[in-house]
Design a protein around this motif. Sequence first.
Motif, PDB file in Angstrom:
ATOM      1  N   SER A  57       0.774  -1.697  -0.304  1.00  0.00           N
ATOM      2  CA  SER A  57      -0.204   0.081   0.364  1.00  0.00           C
ATOM      3  C   SER A  57       0.906   1.438  -0.084  1.00  0.00           C
ATOM      4  N   ARG A  58       0.685   2.194  -0.496  1.00  0.00           N
ATOM      5  CA  ARG A  58       1.323   3.790  -0.657  1.00  0.00           C
ATOM      6  C   ARG A  58       0.943   4.033   0.950  1.00  0.00           C
ATOM      7  N   THR A  59       0.349   4.053   1.403  1.00  0.00           N
ATOM      8  CA  THR A  59       0.812   4.390   3.226  1.00  0.00           C
ATOM      9  C   THR A  59       2.281   3.431   4.086  1.00  0.00           C
ATOM     10  N   SER A  62       8.495   2.043   2.338  1.00  0.00           N
ATOM     11  CA  SER A  62       9.022   1.325   1.308  1.00  0.00           C
ATOM     12  C   SER A  62      10.454   0.988   2.075  1.00  0.00           C
TER      13      SER A  62
END
Length: 380
Positions: A57-59, A62
């Motif tokens: 998910s982008r939230t 990384s």
Amino acid sequence: MLFFSFLAIPCFRKVVRGEPLVPCYFIFGDSLVDNGNNNNLKTSAKANRAPYGIDLSRTWPSGRFTNGLTMVDFIGLSRFLSTCFDILYEQRILVKLNDPNDFIYTKANSQDLGFADLIPPYATASGDDLLRGVNYASASAGIRQETGSNLGVHISLDDQLQNHQNVTKAIVASVGEAKATKLLNSCLYTVGMGSNDYINNYFIKRSPASRNTPEQYATLLINQYSSQLKALHGFGARKFALFKLGPIGCTPFAIASSGKNACVQEMNDAVKIFNDRLRPLVDQLNSAFTDAKFIVVNGLAMPTDLPSWINVVVANTCCPTDPTGLCLPNSKPCHTRSIHAFFDGFHPTETVHRVVAATAYRAYLPTEAYPTDIYHLVTS
């Protein structure tokens, strides 16, 4: 080379959970569970770029050396692992009903730690984050301080322990010594270390470590590992889950480097000596510290008796790799990530991480955990 992957099934239905089974979860390890601690270090061992994390998910932050979540993420997150457990054990029941000697698990047994959010990396954790746990893992790190130096700066296990000591001091300052002691005694501590001590130390040509025989080197590692675990106990840890090492000679990078299109048996044999000494180490530590519980789980070691619900796949990489075995920056990974065993030359896909989490948390085969699994460790 053959490896295993999780049978593709839907595991993302909404799950309602109460309080976690433990108040906090602390994670020590290397690139298999690093979730961003190496992002800002001067090292080639970092994964804060595409295609790593392509399925996250982008939230979410990384820095993971895979396409999605890691095994420690799955062990902690309730909304993912619980329904996977339900289906997983249903499959196990179906294939083992004819064997009266096997335990039959039910949905009532399928449970996880129950955290609502990911455990944050030490690099960014602060404030109340510290009270529910921290991930200290660092890519290329090992039991020995010099391990991984060929790739650049890293956070060795000794350094991770120092970081944890800093966190425990912050927790004491926040909630008081008595409450902090009770909290830290109740947490889960997982430790997965040693792969880099072979890949990025012992098996490097002309490395000082390579002057030892495999038996001598395993002894050096186990003795140092024992001292480090005792130090962690001194910081308040009482529930320890140690991960065995995987067959490093069967990674795509090792196979390609051998030029023989086969697993490098010398590497696997050396790792086996280390793995075989973890069980006696756990016995020794359990005898020495009666106020604590130590277990060892199979981790990424290949099971020898695969149930029918596990697919076996060819272990080629999912992304194009550079000479170090990592994904080429911004390269396009394969579309069949859910049935691939490896994402790059060393690291498994999210699919395999999910299987490892499930079997470590609720062991089914005798080889998966000793003397018990993570679920019984945290609930007993």
